[in-house]
Design a protein around this motif. Structure first.
Motif, short mmCIF file in Angstrom:
data_model
loop_
_atom_site.label_atom_id
_atom_site.label_comp_id
_atom_site.label_asym_id
_atom_site.label_seq_id
_atom_site.Cartn_x
_atom_site.Cartn_y
_atom_site.Cartn_z
N ALA A 95 0.80 -1.22 0.00
CA ALA A 95 0.00 0.00 0.00
C ALA A 95 0.84 1.27 0.00
O ALA A 95 0.36 2.33 -0.41
CB ALA A 95 -0.94 0.00 1.20
N ARG A 96 2.07 1.19 0.47
CA ARG A 96 2.91 2.40 0.52
C ARG A 96 3.24 2.92 -0.87
O ARG A 96 3.66 4.06 -1.03
CB ARG A 96 4.20 2.10 1.29
N GLN A 97 3.05 2.08 -1.88
CA GLN A 97 3.40 2.47 -3.24
C GLN A 97 2.20 3.02 -4.02
O GLN A 97 2.33 3.33 -5.20
CB GLN A 97 3.98 1.27 -3.99
N GLY A 98 1.05 3.10 -3.38
CA GLY A 98 -0.13 3.59 -4.06
C GLY A 98 -0.97 4.48 -3.16
O GLY A 98 -0.50 4.96 -2.12
N LYS A 99 -2.22 4.69 -3.54
CA LYS A 99 -3.13 5.52 -2.78
C LYS A 99 -4.34 4.69 -2.36
O LYS A 99 -4.82 3.85 -3.11
CB LYS A 99 -3.59 6.73 -3.61
N MET A 100 -4.84 4.97 -1.15
CA MET A 100 -5.99 4.27 -0.61
C MET A 100 -7.17 5.24 -0.53
O MET A 100 -7.00 6.40 -0.11
CB MET A 100 -5.69 3.70 0.77
N THR A 116 -12.95 -0.12 0.80
CA THR A 116 -11.82 0.72 0.43
C THR A 116 -11.37 0.39 -0.98
O THR A 116 -11.56 -0.73 -1.46
CB THR A 116 -10.63 0.52 1.39
N ARG A 117 -10.76 1.37 -1.64
CA ARG A 117 -10.20 1.15 -2.98
C ARG A 117 -8.73 1.52 -2.98
O ARG A 117 -8.36 2.60 -2.53
CB ARG A 117 -10.96 1.98 -4.02
N PHE A 118 -7.90 0.62 -3.50
CA PHE A 118 -6.47 0.87 -3.61
C PHE A 118 -6.11 1.10 -5.07
O PHE A 118 -6.49 0.33 -5.95
CB PHE A 118 -5.68 -0.33 -3.07
N ASP A 119 -5.39 2.17 -5.32
CA ASP A 119 -4.92 2.51 -6.67
C ASP A 119 -3.40 2.47 -6.64
O ASP A 119 -2.76 3.37 -6.11
CB ASP A 119 -5.43 3.90 -7.06
#
Length: 222
Positions: A95-100, A116-119
């Protein structure tokens, strides 16, 4: 003196009831018991819009179209809110490499369920959480899109609905490993006694209405 004793007795009787009274903590009237609010989970819950769903198709759509009606676009979560998610979940997702993003909350069994959505650079994903004992618990991954190469994406879609009309949600999932791979189908029901998803073969599913979202961005190489 008698009146004073009556007032004190009434206060003692009502105190446990007041401790379980709900407080508004989310946009659109989302509620959570006071014990959860005291842990700071109320701030997390306010990020999610309440949604009354009957047949909700949960899918990932990385493309941003100003004319779209995509319910799961959501609001970007801050570092504090992301930090409340389970560490094991965050590490596995990278998750540290994207946006939540906080998207919507739907009504579960005596609780709210938060989507939640992770991009991320290599994977987009939607997950379901519940607040239990003051902590977020990961219940299920509902959708993902992972394009190893343009036009060849691993995909998971879910449908949240009530198949047997027992007033509790069921979950229908379809997945594939790539554009030319076979489709997998799974059906889950939530057990009332422990509020967990359990796979079942006993529910009738209208499969003609269960299809993948056709991503216009499937030719995007993440």
């Amino acid at each position: 003196m008698t009146r004073l004793l009556y007032v004190l007795s009434l206060f003692v009787l009502l105190t446990p009831l007041m401790a379980q009274s709900p407080v508004d903590v989310g946009r659109g009237g989302m509620q959570t018991p006071l014990p959860e609010a005291s842990t700071g989970m109320d701030e997390f819950a306010t990020l999610f819009d309440e949604s009354n769903v009957g047949f909700l198709h949960v899918y990932v759509d990385p493309a941003v179209d100003p004319l779209e009606t995509y319910l799961l676009r959501g609001t970007e979560m801050g570092e504090a809110e992301v930090g409340q998610l389970p560490n094991e979940f965050l590490e596995g997702l990278g998750a540290r490499q994207g946006k939540m993003y906080a998207t919507i909350a739907v009504k579960g069994i005596e609780e709210n369920l938060y989507l939640t959505r992770f991009d991320g650079p290599g994977r987009d994903q939607i997950d379901m959480f519940a607040i239990r004992d003051g902590k977020l618990v990961h219940l299920k991954t509902l959708a993902y899109l992972n394009c190893a190469e343009p036009g060849n994406c691993a995909q998971l879609d879910s449908y949240i609905t009530d198949l047997n009309l027992d007033t509790t949600f069921d979950l229908v999932q379809i997945s594939r490993d790539g554009a030319d791979s076979d489709e997998s189908r799974n059906v889950y029901t939530m057990l009332r006694q422990n509020r967990t998803w359990v796979e079942t073969n006993e529910l009738e599913v209208p499969w003609e209405g269960i299809t993948f979202y056709q991503h216009p961005s499937a030719n995007r190489n993440h």
